[in-house]
Design an enzyme around this catalytic site. Structure first.
Site, PDB file in Angstrom:
ATOM      1  N   SER A 187      -1.805  11.907   0.092  1.00  0.00           N
ATOM      2  CA  SER A 187      -0.401  12.306  -0.049  1.00  0.00           C
ATOM      3  C   SER A 187      -0.246  13.163  -1.285  1.00  0.00           C
ATOM      4  O   SER A 187      -0.952  12.966  -2.284  1.00  0.00           O
ATOM      5  CB  SER A 187       0.473  11.054  -0.200  1.00  0.00           C
ATOM      6  OG  SER A 187       1.760  11.419  -0.660  1.00  0.00           O
ATOM      7  N   TYR A 208       8.968   7.204  -3.378  1.00  0.00           N
ATOM      8  CA  TYR A 208       7.731   6.413  -3.410  1.00  0.00           C
ATOM      9  C   TYR A 208       7.523   5.884  -4.817  1.00  0.00           C
ATOM     10  O   TYR A 208       8.137   6.336  -5.778  1.00  0.00           O
ATOM     11  CB  TYR A 208       6.516   7.215  -2.923  1.00  0.00           C
ATOM     12  CG  TYR A 208       6.252   8.475  -3.715  1.00  0.00           C
ATOM     13  CD1 TYR A 208       5.586   8.423  -4.936  1.00  0.00           C
ATOM     14  CD2 TYR A 208       6.667   9.716  -3.246  1.00  0.00           C
ATOM     15  CE1 TYR A 208       5.353   9.567  -5.668  1.00  0.00           C
ATOM     16  CE2 TYR A 208       6.436  10.869  -3.981  1.00  0.00           C
ATOM     17  CZ  TYR A 208       5.782  10.783  -5.187  1.00  0.00           C
ATOM     18  OH  TYR A 208       5.555  11.916  -5.922  1.00  0.00           O
TER      19      TYR A 208
HETATM   20  N1  LIG Z   1       4.652   9.564   6.779  1.00  0.00           N
HETATM   21  C1  LIG Z   1       4.564  10.447   5.801  1.00  0.00           C
HETATM   22  O1  LIG Z   1       5.413  11.319   5.609  1.00  0.00           O
HETATM   23  C2  LIG Z   1       3.365  10.451   4.861  1.00  0.00           C
HETATM   24  C3  LIG Z   1       3.372  11.307   3.764  1.00  0.00           C
HETATM   25  C4  LIG Z   1       2.251  11.344   2.933  1.00  0.00           C
HETATM   26  C5  LIG Z   1       1.152  10.572   3.226  1.00  0.00           C
HETATM   27  N2  LIG Z   1       1.175   9.726   4.298  1.00  0.00           N
HETATM   28  C6  LIG Z   1       0.008   8.912   4.548  1.00  0.00           C
HETATM   29  O2  LIG Z   1      -0.275   8.867   5.936  1.00  0.00           O
HETATM   30  C7  LIG Z   1      -0.847   7.600   6.276  1.00  0.00           C
HETATM   31  C8  LIG Z   1      -0.064   6.940   7.380  1.00  0.00           C
HETATM   32  O3  LIG Z   1       1.294   6.836   6.995  1.00  0.00           O
HETATM   33  P1  LIG Z   1       2.420   6.365   8.033  1.00  0.00           P
HETATM   34  O4  LIG Z   1       3.685   6.970   7.583  1.00  0.00           O
HETATM   35  O5  LIG Z   1       1.937   6.588   9.421  1.00  0.00           O
HETATM   36  O6  LIG Z   1       2.461   4.788   7.711  1.00  0.00           O
HETATM   37  P2  LIG Z   1       2.972   3.538   8.581  1.00  0.00           P
HETATM   38  O7  LIG Z   1       3.810   3.979   9.723  1.00  0.00           O
HETATM   39  O8  LIG Z   1       3.549   2.587   7.597  1.00  0.00           O
HETATM   40  O9  LIG Z   1       1.605   2.931   9.128  1.00  0.00           O
HETATM   41  C9  LIG Z   1       0.684   2.372   8.226  1.00  0.00           C
HETATM   42  C10 LIG Z   1      -0.482   1.793   8.976  1.00  0.00           C
HETATM   43  O10 LIG Z   1      -1.350   1.153   8.022  1.00  0.00           O
HETATM   44  C11 LIG Z   1      -1.712  -0.130   8.524  1.00  0.00           C
HETATM   45  N3  LIG Z   1      -2.030  -1.055   7.453  1.00  0.00           N
HETATM   46  C12 LIG Z   1      -1.271  -1.451   6.406  1.00  0.00           C
HETATM   47  N4  LIG Z   1      -1.908  -2.363   5.659  1.00  0.00           N
HETATM   48  C13 LIG Z   1      -3.128  -2.555   6.251  1.00  0.00           C
HETATM   49  C14 LIG Z   1      -4.247  -3.371   5.956  1.00  0.00           C
HETATM   50  N5  LIG Z   1      -4.265  -4.196   4.899  1.00  0.00           N
HETATM   51  N6  LIG Z   1      -5.315  -3.306   6.782  1.00  0.00           N
HETATM   52  C15 LIG Z   1      -5.316  -2.495   7.857  1.00  0.00           C
HETATM   53  N7  LIG Z   1      -4.300  -1.686   8.188  1.00  0.00           N
HETATM   54  C16 LIG Z   1      -3.210  -1.728   7.393  1.00  0.00           C
HETATM   55  C17 LIG Z   1      -0.488  -0.574   9.359  1.00  0.00           C
HETATM   56  O11 LIG Z   1      -0.893  -1.476  10.371  1.00  0.00           O
HETATM   57  P3  LIG Z   1      -0.686  -3.063  10.348  1.00  0.00           P
HETATM   58  O12 LIG Z   1       0.630  -3.341   9.697  1.00  0.00           O
HETATM   59  O13 LIG Z   1      -0.742  -3.390  11.810  1.00  0.00           O
HETATM   60  O14 LIG Z   1      -1.870  -3.595   9.603  1.00  0.00           O
HETATM   61  C18 LIG Z   1      -0.081   0.744  10.003  1.00  0.00           C
HETATM   62  O15 LIG Z   1      -0.811   0.963  11.187  1.00  0.00           O
HETATM   63  C19 LIG Z   1      -0.876   6.795   4.975  1.00  0.00           C
HETATM   64  O16 LIG Z   1      -2.132   6.950   4.361  1.00  0.00           O
HETATM   65  C20 LIG Z   1       0.196   7.451   4.137  1.00  0.00           C
HETATM   66  O17 LIG Z   1      -0.026   7.255   2.752  1.00  0.00           O
HETATM   67  C21 LIG Z   1       2.264   9.641   5.114  1.00  0.00           C
END
Ligand SMILES: NC(=O)c1ccc[n+]([C@@H]2O[C@H](COP(=O)([O-])OP(=O)(O)OC[C@H]3O[C@@H](n4cnc5c(N)ncnc54)[C@H](OP(=O)(O)O)[C@@H]3O)[C@@H](O)[C@H]2O)c1
Length: 258
Positions: free
Chosen positions: A147, A160
């Site tokens: 990110s 964040y």
């Molecule tokens: N959305 C954005 O705008 C954005 C921006 C910058 C970066 N990112 C990055 O993109 C990635 C995905 O983001 P997202 O927005 O899709 O997040 P999200 O919707 O919150 O999904 C997060 C995922 O991580 C899993 N997770 C959390 N803790 C875990 C653990 N201890 N072990 C295994 N799995 C775990 C969750 O599954 P469970 O709860 O089922 O374990 C879920 O599948 C992240 O790395 C985030 O930092 C996103």
């Protein structure tokens, strides 16, 4: 990517789920790794079994494995299950991450620690666990989902936490280190970060409807993750960049339905 096997962490929802589906559409067998075996609640839907079922519905191959990336035994068991089912591992996408968007002065130590464990220790444990198989196979690709929070100065005030930014800066640094260490084993290690906020279940949990202007689908992230998954050390490696940058630099075509 026919014949290739990819592990995607955090594939129960959000960007990870979209990447898992995108890799499957390209022909890869996908290990869907996260903790949720059934949707935990209405506000945070998605499970590993739902993602695996969607991949299979598309004609793809999937294995849903419950995995907590902070737990070494859980990560080892997930990688063993992947090898038992598919016999190889070509790609690891370190996507799982969490945040609790509070100012540092309000952040309990327990939450600081768990963000670091999921976002930094998780990619370390998962990478360490897949490297022996990749080295034995003669190469592979590790894709870290990072990110811009790791590079910009804002925090707390922009949705964040400080520890989230610290964790993503650490992940970028880990990407460079691992690329340098594993290049000789023909393993590419790269990181990609979204240019715009991606509309996911995790983001929607914290931001009300009126604050979601300019949010985009995960399509660009999927395109980049698939592109990076195809790399080995002879291609792109040691690169930390925005999705839009990879798309421009390499002339990638984004499939919006991805
Ligand atoms: N959305 C954005 O705008 C954005 C921006 C910058 C970066 N990112 C990055 O993109 C990635 C995905 O983001 P997202 O927005 O899709 O997040 P999200 O919707 O919150 O999904 C997060 C995922 O991580 C899993 N997770 C959390 N803790 C875990 C653990 N201890 N072990 C295994 N799995 C775990 C969750 O599954 P469970 O709860 O089922 O374990 C879920 O599948 C992240 O790395 C985030 O930092 C996103």
């Amino acid at each position: 990517m026919r014949g290739k096997i990819a592990i995607v962490t955090g594939a129960s929802r959000g960007i990870g789920k979209a990447i898992a589906l995108g890799l499957a559409q390209e022909g890869a067998g996908v290990v869907v790794a996260a903790r949720s075996e059934s949707a935990p609640n209405e506000r945070l839907p998605g499970s590993i079994h739902e993602t695996a079922a969607e991949i299979e519905k598309l004609g793809g191959r999937a294995l849903a494995v419950r995995c907590d990336v902070t737990n070494e035994a859980s990560v080892t068991a997930m990688v063993e299950a992947a090898l038992e089912k598919f016999g190889r591992i070509d790609v690891l996408v370190n996507n799982a991450a969490i945040d609790f968007p509070f100012p540092a002065r309000e952040m309990p130590l327990k939450r600081w620690d768990i963000v670091m464990k999921v976002n930094v220790t998780g990619p370390f444990l998962c990478s360490k666990a897949v490297l022996p198989a990749m080295i034995a196979q003669g190469g592979g690709s590790i894709v870290n989902i990072t990110s811009n929070a790791g590079a910009e100065r804002g925090s707390g005030t922009v949705g964040y936490s400080a520890v989230y930014g610290v964790s993503k800066a650490a992940l970028d640094r880990f990407t460079w280190a691992l690329a340098a260490e594993e290049g000789k084993h023909n393993i590419a290690v790269n990181a990609v970060k979204p240019w715009a906020v991606v509309n996911t279940e995790g983001m929607r949990l914290w931001v009300p409807e009126e604050g979601r202007t300019g949010w985009v689908s995960p399509a660009s992230m999927v395109t980049c993750a698939v592109f990076l998954a195809r790399q080995d050390a002879g291609g792109v490696t040691g690169c930390v960049a925005f999705d839009d940058e990879y798309i421009a630099w390499h002339g990638l075509k984004v499939r919006e339905e991805a």
